[in-house]
Design a protein around this motif. Structure first.
Motif, short mmCIF file in Angstrom:
data_model
loop_
_atom_site.label_atom_id
_atom_site.label_comp_id
_atom_site.label_asym_id
_atom_site.label_seq_id
_atom_site.Cartn_x
_atom_site.Cartn_y
_atom_site.Cartn_z
N UNK A 47 -25.32 -32.75 93.05
CA UNK A 47 -26.71 -31.99 92.97
C UNK A 47 -27.60 -32.11 94.04
N UNK A 48 -27.24 -32.88 95.02
CA UNK A 48 -28.31 -32.83 96.12
C UNK A 48 -29.45 -33.89 96.07
N UNK A 49 -29.23 -34.76 95.06
CA UNK A 49 -30.17 -35.77 94.63
C UNK A 49 -30.10 -37.04 95.51
N UNK A 50 -28.94 -37.20 95.99
CA UNK A 50 -28.63 -38.33 96.97
C UNK A 50 -27.53 -38.06 97.88
N UNK A 51 -27.79 -38.67 99.18
CA UNK A 51 -26.97 -38.54 100.26
C UNK A 51 -25.56 -39.37 100.05
N UNK A 52 -24.64 -38.63 100.81
CA UNK A 52 -23.42 -39.63 100.82
C UNK A 52 -23.50 -40.76 102.29
N UNK A 53 -23.48 -41.83 101.71
CA UNK A 53 -23.91 -42.97 102.64
C UNK A 53 -22.61 -43.02 103.73
N UNK A 54 -22.57 -43.47 104.53
CA UNK A 54 -21.56 -43.91 105.79
C UNK A 54 -20.77 -44.78 105.05
N UNK A 55 -21.15 -45.59 104.24
CA UNK A 55 -20.19 -46.58 103.45
C UNK A 55 -19.11 -45.68 102.70
N UNK A 56 -19.92 -44.91 101.93
CA UNK A 56 -19.07 -44.20 100.79
C UNK A 56 -18.23 -43.27 101.53
N UNK A 57 -18.76 -42.49 102.68
CA UNK A 57 -17.89 -41.34 103.39
C UNK A 57 -16.50 -42.15 104.03
N UNK A 58 -16.79 -43.52 104.58
CA UNK A 58 -15.91 -44.15 105.17
C UNK A 58 -14.53 -44.51 103.91
N UNK A 59 -15.21 -44.67 102.91
CA UNK A 59 -14.09 -45.11 101.86
C UNK A 59 -13.27 -43.86 101.56
N UNK A 60 -14.01 -42.83 101.23
CA UNK A 60 -13.45 -41.37 100.92
C UNK A 60 -12.55 -41.18 102.07
N UNK A 61 -12.75 -41.19 103.46
CA UNK A 61 -11.83 -40.82 104.31
C UNK A 61 -10.50 -41.64 104.30
#
Length: 165
Positions: A47-61
């Motif tokens: 919904x755009x209320x929170x940003x995707x952190x680098x840590x979460x992005x790394x886990x998703x990648x």
């Protein structure tokens, strides 16, 4: 699997990060729990209320191939620049770990093989190298020249000048 260490993830914008999270969850069947977060956080991200952190992005990648990431971003992301310390770490590990050494050599052959083969085996001797050689062998004059010719073969080496010895 995309390795976060090899990709400059700081350059990936939040919209693209959300796209990656959505793709991983919807197309790959990854759950919020698999990413180490709650469904509530995923809802806030979407919904755009929170940003995707680098840590979460790394886990998703870790759930994506390089090709999938390139399709999602429309391009291959910029690689993270390596330092001399990184090179030293890789060489040290390759010397100690035969399995890692095999992987390293296969990557070198795949990505730099033509370059390495075209360079051939070239050894460049500096004046300091020659001085050190003479000092360690305790040799003087013509004997040094004969020894170098024996070591280099009869063709000699146009890049090595023994003038003054």
């Amino acid at each position: 699997m995309v390795d976060c260490e090899l990709v400059n993830i700081e350059k990936i914008g939040n919209e693209e990060r959300v796209k990656i999270i959505n793709y991983v969850m919807e197309k790959k069947g990854v759950r919020a729990r698999d990413l180490g977060v709650t469904l509530n956080l995923i809802s806030m991200i979407r919904s755009g209320k929170r940003r995707v952190t680098e840590d979460l992005l790394c886990r998703a990648l870790k759930f994506l191939s390089n090709e999938e990431l390139a399709k999602l971003l429309g391009q291959v992301p910029e690689p993270e620049p390596a330092s001399i310390n990184d090179v030293i770490k890789v060489i040290a590990r390759a010397r100690a770990d035969p399995g890692f050494r095999e992987i390293l050599l296969s990557y070198l052959d795949r990505y730099l093989g033509d370059y390495v083969r075209s360079a051939g085996t070239k050894w460049v001797a500096t004046e300091q190298d020659v001085e050190e050689f003479i000092r360690t062998k305790h040799l003087k004059g013509g004997l040094v020249r004969r020894l170098f010719v024996m070591r280099l073969g009869t063709s000699g080496a146009p890049w090595l000048s023994l003038t003054g010895y």
